[in-house]
Design a protein around this motif. Structure first.
Motif, PDB file in Angstrom:
ATOM      1  N   TYR A  85      -7.378   9.726   2.933  1.00 46.99           N
ATOM      2  CA  TYR A  85      -8.159   8.857   2.054  1.00 46.99           C
ATOM      3  C   TYR A  85      -8.838   7.784   2.900  1.00 46.99           C
ATOM      4  CZ  TYR A  85      -9.338   5.199  -1.273  1.00 46.99           C
ATOM      5  OH  TYR A  85     -10.018   4.237  -1.986  1.00 46.99           O
ATOM      6  N   GLY A  86     -10.138   7.602   2.693  1.00 46.40           N
ATOM      7  CA  GLY A  86     -10.887   6.553   3.362  1.00 46.40           C
ATOM      8  C   GLY A  86     -11.041   5.361   2.439  1.00 46.40           C
ATOM      9  N   ALA A  87     -10.582   4.197   2.898  1.00 41.60           N
ATOM     10  CA  ALA A  87     -10.474   3.024   2.030  1.00 41.60           C
ATOM     11  C   ALA A  87     -11.654   2.062   2.153  1.00 41.60           C
ATOM     12  CB  ALA A  87      -9.164   2.291   2.312  1.00 41.60           C
ATOM     13  N   MET A  88     -12.832   2.580   2.502  1.00 43.40           N
ATOM     14  CA  MET A  88     -14.000   1.709   2.622  1.00 43.40           C
ATOM     15  C   MET A  88     -14.516   1.254   1.263  1.00 43.40           C
ATOM     16  SD  MET A  88     -17.585   2.411   4.689  1.00 43.40           S
ATOM     17  CE  MET A  88     -18.241   3.654   3.579  1.00 43.40           C
ATOM     18  N   ARG A  89     -14.469   2.141   0.272  1.00 41.34           N
ATOM     19  CA  ARG A  89     -15.146   1.879  -0.994  1.00 41.34           C
ATOM     20  C   ARG A  89     -14.295   1.166  -2.029  1.00 41.34           C
ATOM     21  NH1 ARG A  89     -20.053   3.282  -0.597  1.00 41.34           N
ATOM     22  NH2 ARG A  89     -20.695   4.879   0.905  1.00 41.34           N
ATOM     23  N   ILE A  90     -13.185   0.596  -1.619  1.00 42.79           N
ATOM     24  CA  ILE A  90     -12.441  -0.273  -2.535  1.00 42.79           C
ATOM     25  C   ILE A  90     -12.875  -1.728  -2.361  1.00 42.79           C
ATOM     26  CG2 ILE A  90     -10.431   1.226  -2.819  1.00 42.79           C
ATOM     27  CD1 ILE A  90      -9.011  -0.482  -0.683  1.00 42.79           C
TER      28      ILE A  90
END
Length: 285
Positions: A25-30
């Protein structure tokens, strides 16, 4: 489609001593718009992170520049104390003058400060995978990587990765310290890092594709596979990445629980070699 666990994609070894499920999971868009500031709802962002763990995600990718600082802080708020099998990877080397703006800063003093900030926000004593976010043309690469090697020797970094690198830059870094991963832009529509994917397979490095889902409407093979498997085009291209190389660890990002469920469901998809080749736009897989 039902939502299988991320482990349906199999596992991958990182640095020889960490094993994670091969759909991360890439957490950039939170974060907020332009990857700047707070998300519209901190509670929703934390729900996404918790749902990722429920779905068997054991690898989360973030960076100090996401927000800046916001993504790392949310991860700690939502998930600390962390599950024993969770590997958190973060990055340093970009600063944020404003929304949508990314400025390289590879000075050793900045990287040391960035690493300490990430440790505080993530509530960790050691970063499992710390990645140099982008080479800084104003700073010799040897100086930047050398600073990370020193931090690793001090026990503050377990493994070092690089991002937005060429093969020549990778070789320079490898002369200074072991490198376990490369994170470059790579998707069905952008194959500029194709040779680096092959290199990762040859040398047992992990390849983390960023922007893994792009420009799907024009790929007829993606649309055909989506109809066949009753899946979304997003799921098909994630399945394509998983099939492209056993060293690829996709890290699709989202700020939506529903979209997260959709992404993780791709872990259970198995494309045929012919479908992989058709999506790739070449005659063999």
């Amino acid at each position: 489609m039902s939502t299988p666990q991320a482990g349906a994609a199999g596992t991958i070894d990182l640095g020889g001593d960490l094993t994670v499920n091969r759909l991360g999971y890439g957490a950039m868009r939170i974060t907020g718009d332009g990857i700047w500031g707070e998300p519209k709802s901190r509670d929703e962002a934390k729900n996404v992170l918790r749902r990722a763990i429920e779905l068997g995600v054991t690898f989360i990718d973030t960076a100090d520049s996401y927000g800046p600082d916001v993504s790392e802080s949310l991860i700690a708020e939502a998930l600390h104390p962390y599950p024993e099998d969770l590997v958190i990877a973060t990055k340093g080397g970009l600063v944020r003058p404003g929304p949508g703006q990314w400025t390289p800063d590879g000075r050793p003093e900045h990287l040391r400060e960035a690493l300490e900030g990430s440790l505080r926000r993530l509530r960790l004593e050691q970063i499992p995978l710390y990645q140099f976010h982008r080479p800084d043309p104003r700073v010799p690469l040897e100086d930047s990587i050398g600073a990370l090697a020193e931090l690793k020797e001090q026990g503050k970094i377990r493994h070092i990765g690089v991002s937005n690198f060429t093969e020549e830059q990778l070789r320079t870094a490898q002369r200074l310290t072991p490198i376990v991963s490369i994170q470059n832009r790579y998707n069905v529509d952008d194959r500029n890092s194709e040779s680096l994917v092959d290199l990762c397979e040859q040398e047992q490095l992990v390849f983390l594709p960023w922007a893994p889902i792009q420009n799907l409407d024009g790929n007829a093979a993606v649309q055909e596979a989506a109809r066949k498997y009753e899946a979304t085009p997003h799921q098909i291209v994630l399945a394509w990445l998983l099939a492209r190389s056993p060293q690829i660890l996709p890290i699709p990002g989202t700020g939506s629980v529903g979209h997260l469920d959709e992404n993780v469901a791709a872990a259970g998809l198995r494309l045929t070699p012919a479908e992989v080749a058709a999506i790739s736009g070449r005659g063999n897989a």
